[in-house]
Design a protein around this motif. Sequence first.
Motif, short mmCIF file in Angstrom:
data_model
loop_
_atom_site.label_atom_id
_atom_site.label_comp_id
_atom_site.label_asym_id
_atom_site.label_seq_id
_atom_site.Cartn_x
_atom_site.Cartn_y
_atom_site.Cartn_z
N ILE A 148 0.87 -1.17 0.00
CA ILE A 148 0.00 0.00 0.00
C ILE A 148 0.91 1.22 0.00
CG2 ILE A 148 -1.73 1.31 1.27
CD1 ILE A 148 -2.63 -1.38 2.50
N ASN A 149 0.70 2.07 -0.99
CA ASN A 149 1.52 3.26 -1.14
C ASN A 149 0.68 4.48 -0.76
OD1 ASN A 149 3.15 5.34 -1.93
ND2 ASN A 149 3.09 4.87 -4.09
N ALA A 150 1.15 5.23 0.22
CA ALA A 150 0.48 6.47 0.63
C ALA A 150 1.45 7.63 0.42
CB ALA A 150 0.06 6.39 2.09
N ASP A 151 1.05 8.59 -0.39
CA ASP A 151 1.91 9.73 -0.64
C ASP A 151 1.04 10.97 -0.81
OD1 ASP A 151 5.06 9.97 -1.87
OD2 ASP A 151 3.73 11.69 -2.06
N LYS A 152 1.45 12.05 -0.21
CA LYS A 152 0.73 13.31 -0.28
C LYS A 152 0.92 14.01 -1.64
CE LYS A 152 -0.16 17.18 2.81
NZ LYS A 152 0.29 17.86 4.00
N LEU A 153 1.88 13.56 -2.40
CA LEU A 153 2.20 14.11 -3.72
C LEU A 153 2.46 15.61 -3.68
CD1 LEU A 153 -0.17 12.05 -6.03
CD2 LEU A 153 2.28 11.73 -5.65
N THR A 154 3.35 15.99 -2.79
CA THR A 154 3.79 17.38 -2.74
C THR A 154 4.96 17.54 -3.72
OG1 THR A 154 5.27 16.89 -0.89
CG2 THR A 154 3.04 17.67 -0.35
N TYR A 155 5.86 18.46 -3.47
CA TYR A 155 6.96 18.75 -4.37
C TYR A 155 7.87 17.54 -4.64
CZ TYR A 155 9.96 18.78 -0.29
OH TYR A 155 10.65 18.40 0.84
N ALA A 156 7.97 16.62 -3.70
CA ALA A 156 8.92 15.50 -3.85
C ALA A 156 8.29 14.26 -4.48
CB ALA A 156 9.51 15.13 -2.49
N GLY A 157 6.98 14.18 -4.52
CA GLY A 157 6.32 13.00 -5.07
C GLY A 157 6.26 13.03 -6.58
N ASN A 158 6.54 11.89 -7.20
CA ASN A 158 6.52 11.78 -8.65
C ASN A 158 5.92 10.43 -9.02
OD1 ASN A 158 6.97 11.70 -11.38
ND2 ASN A 158 9.19 11.78 -11.25
N LEU A 159 4.68 10.41 -9.50
CA LEU A 159 4.04 9.15 -9.86
C LEU A 159 4.76 8.43 -10.99
CD1 LEU A 159 0.24 9.99 -9.55
CD2 LEU A 159 1.65 8.58 -8.05
N GLY A 160 5.49 9.15 -11.81
CA GLY A 160 6.24 8.55 -12.91
C GLY A 160 7.29 7.56 -12.42
N SER A 161 7.77 7.75 -11.21
CA SER A 161 8.79 6.84 -10.68
C SER A 161 8.22 5.47 -10.33
CB SER A 161 9.49 7.47 -9.48
OG SER A 161 8.55 7.74 -8.46
N LEU A 162 6.89 5.35 -10.36
CA LEU A 162 6.24 4.07 -10.07
C LEU A 162 5.69 3.40 -11.33
CD1 LEU A 162 4.34 5.21 -6.88
CD2 LEU A 162 6.26 3.62 -6.96
N SER A 163 6.00 3.93 -12.49
CA SER A 163 5.44 3.41 -13.73
C SER A 163 5.80 1.95 -13.99
CB SER A 163 5.87 4.27 -14.91
OG SER A 163 7.27 4.24 -15.06
N SER A 164 6.93 1.50 -13.51
CA SER A 164 7.34 0.11 -13.75
C SER A 164 6.50 -0.90 -12.97
CB SER A 164 8.82 -0.08 -13.40
OG SER A 164 9.03 0.12 -12.01
N VAL A 165 5.79 -0.45 -11.94
CA VAL A 165 5.00 -1.39 -11.13
C VAL A 165 3.51 -1.04 -11.10
CG1 VAL A 165 6.93 -2.06 -9.66
CG2 VAL A 165 5.50 -0.14 -8.99
N GLU A 166 3.09 -0.01 -11.82
CA GLU A 166 1.70 0.43 -11.72
C GLU A 166 0.70 -0.59 -12.23
OE1 GLU A 166 1.04 4.05 -13.82
OE2 GLU A 166 1.77 3.24 -15.71
N ALA A 167 1.09 -1.47 -13.11
CA ALA A 167 0.17 -2.47 -13.66
C ALA A 167 -0.02 -3.67 -12.73
CB ALA A 167 0.66 -2.95 -15.02
N ASP A 168 0.85 -3.81 -11.75
CA ASP A 168 0.74 -4.94 -10.83
C ASP A 168 -0.47 -4.77 -9.91
OD1 ASP A 168 1.34 -6.59 -8.31
OD2 ASP A 168 2.98 -7.17 -9.64
N LYS A 169 -1.25 -5.82 -9.74
CA LYS A 169 -2.48 -5.71 -8.95
C LYS A 169 -2.23 -5.58 -7.45
CE LYS A 169 -3.05 -10.68 -8.77
NZ LYS A 169 -3.87 -11.81 -9.13
N ARG A 170 -1.00 -5.85 -7.02
CA ARG A 170 -0.72 -5.73 -5.58
C ARG A 170 -0.46 -4.32 -5.19
NH1 ARG A 170 4.13 -8.76 -4.68
NH2 ARG A 170 4.54 -8.36 -6.83
#
Length: 58
Positions: free
Chosen positions: A36-58
């Motif tokens: 479970i990933n919890a992030d406020k997505l402020t200046y330091a958060g970048n969803l692009g850095s998770l692109s390699s695992v975003e398709a995984d159902k876990r």
Amino acid sequence: MKYSINVKTFLITGGAGFIGSAVVSELIQHTPHRVINADKLTYAGNLGSLSSVEADKR
């Protein structure tokens, strides 16, 4: 002999940041555990850095 795998759930705070995304990716790619990933997505958060695992159902 069968081995039982205990699947755990990990809560990663700041999982879209530099270190957090590396932890999320490592857990998804190399373990059977749920993440479970919890992030406020402020200046330091970048969803692009998770692109390699975003398709995984876990």
